[in-house]
Enzyme design. Sequence first.
Site, PDB file in Angstrom:
ATOM      1  N   ARG A  83       0.847  -1.182   0.000  1.00 23.62           N
ATOM      2  CA  ARG A  83       0.000   0.000   0.000  1.00 23.62           C
ATOM      3  C   ARG A  83       0.885   1.236   0.000  1.00 23.62           C
ATOM      4  NH1 ARG A  83      -3.249  -2.263   5.182  1.00 23.62           N
ATOM      5  NH2 ARG A  83      -4.367  -3.965   4.181  1.00 23.62           N
ATOM      6  N   ASP A  84       1.357   1.627  -1.152  1.00 29.83           N
ATOM      7  CA  ASP A  84       2.218   2.793  -1.189  1.00 29.83           C
ATOM      8  C   ASP A  84       2.153   3.444  -2.549  1.00 29.83           C
ATOM      9  OD1 ASP A  84       3.549   0.824  -2.511  1.00 29.83           O
ATOM     10  OD2 ASP A  84       5.392   0.916  -1.373  1.00 29.83           O
ATOM     11  N   LEU A  85       2.878   4.547  -2.671  1.00 33.39           N
ATOM     12  CA  LEU A  85       2.879   5.320  -3.903  1.00 33.39           C
ATOM     13  C   LEU A  85       3.871   4.682  -4.859  1.00 33.39           C
ATOM     14  CD1 LEU A  85       1.630   7.818  -5.180  1.00 33.39           C
ATOM     15  CD2 LEU A  85       3.467   9.167  -4.164  1.00 33.39           C
ATOM     16  N   ASN A  89       0.047   1.187  -8.071  1.00 34.90           N
ATOM     17  CA  ASN A  89      -1.073   1.898  -7.470  1.00 34.90           C
ATOM     18  C   ASN A  89      -1.464   3.157  -8.239  1.00 34.90           C
ATOM     19  OD1 ASN A  89      -1.327  -0.012  -5.471  1.00 34.90           O
ATOM     20  ND2 ASN A  89      -0.022   1.074  -4.019  1.00 34.90           N
TER      21      ASN A  89
END
Length: 261
Positions: A83-85, A89
């Site tokens: 869950r990150d940039l 994503n």
Amino acid sequence: MKVLRHKFLINFYQAIETTSRVYMILELAQGGDVLEWIQRYGACSEALAGKWFSQVTLGIAYLHSKGIVHRPRLTPRPSAAGRDLKLENLLLDKRENVKISDFGFSKMVATVSPTLKNPLQHLVGCFSHLSQTYCGSFAYACPEILLGLPYNPFLSDTWSMGVILYTLVVAHLPFDDTNLKKLLRETQKEVNFPHNHPISPDCKNLIHSILRPAAKRASILDIIKDPWVLKFQPERPTQEIQLLEALCLPQTNTRTQEAAS
């Protein structure tokens, strides 16, 4: 996610809770993700990289102006979904516009009004919070995270943006994430570009301004005002710049600028 509404973020519409499940209804991105696009077609043209990166910049500027960081989450394997940039994503809608997704590890950070005694340097003045949640896919994590040091999460986001931009124009990551010791050494040096990719000096300068130590790293305010980014904006993002400057510039400087204008 309920309070976030922006054309370059995946919108949250509704949550339905039953006795055994929670259903989240989100905006559909029919175009897949940017990583899949690069794996299929290779490096982007600079025009397409500029379009997508300028859209990411507006989305992150919106988040940072609200005191929200996307921030990374360390995964046990470099290739694991996190869950990150990062490119996985960044989703694409049917018109191939970017939609930033996966806010499962985002965080709202209290901002501090800057004063002349506490001047802003790369968002440290107004966003002075230091995080100690060590998270993020290794390839996108800033050196502070890799070293286990307290870090500025806003500057962690911009480091990830630098990795994204490099990968858009080169089609591979700037740093080798297969070996953590090697990765640490590489992230503390100036990034190199392959000779067989025609990349403009302005684009290279922007990447160099982001992939550098935190004390000198470009903030989202620096990035959104960068000439290379502005070149790909349909119009100057005046509102976004004003919101960030209101949070970041010392109040007396802001008043002086308003009087001058």
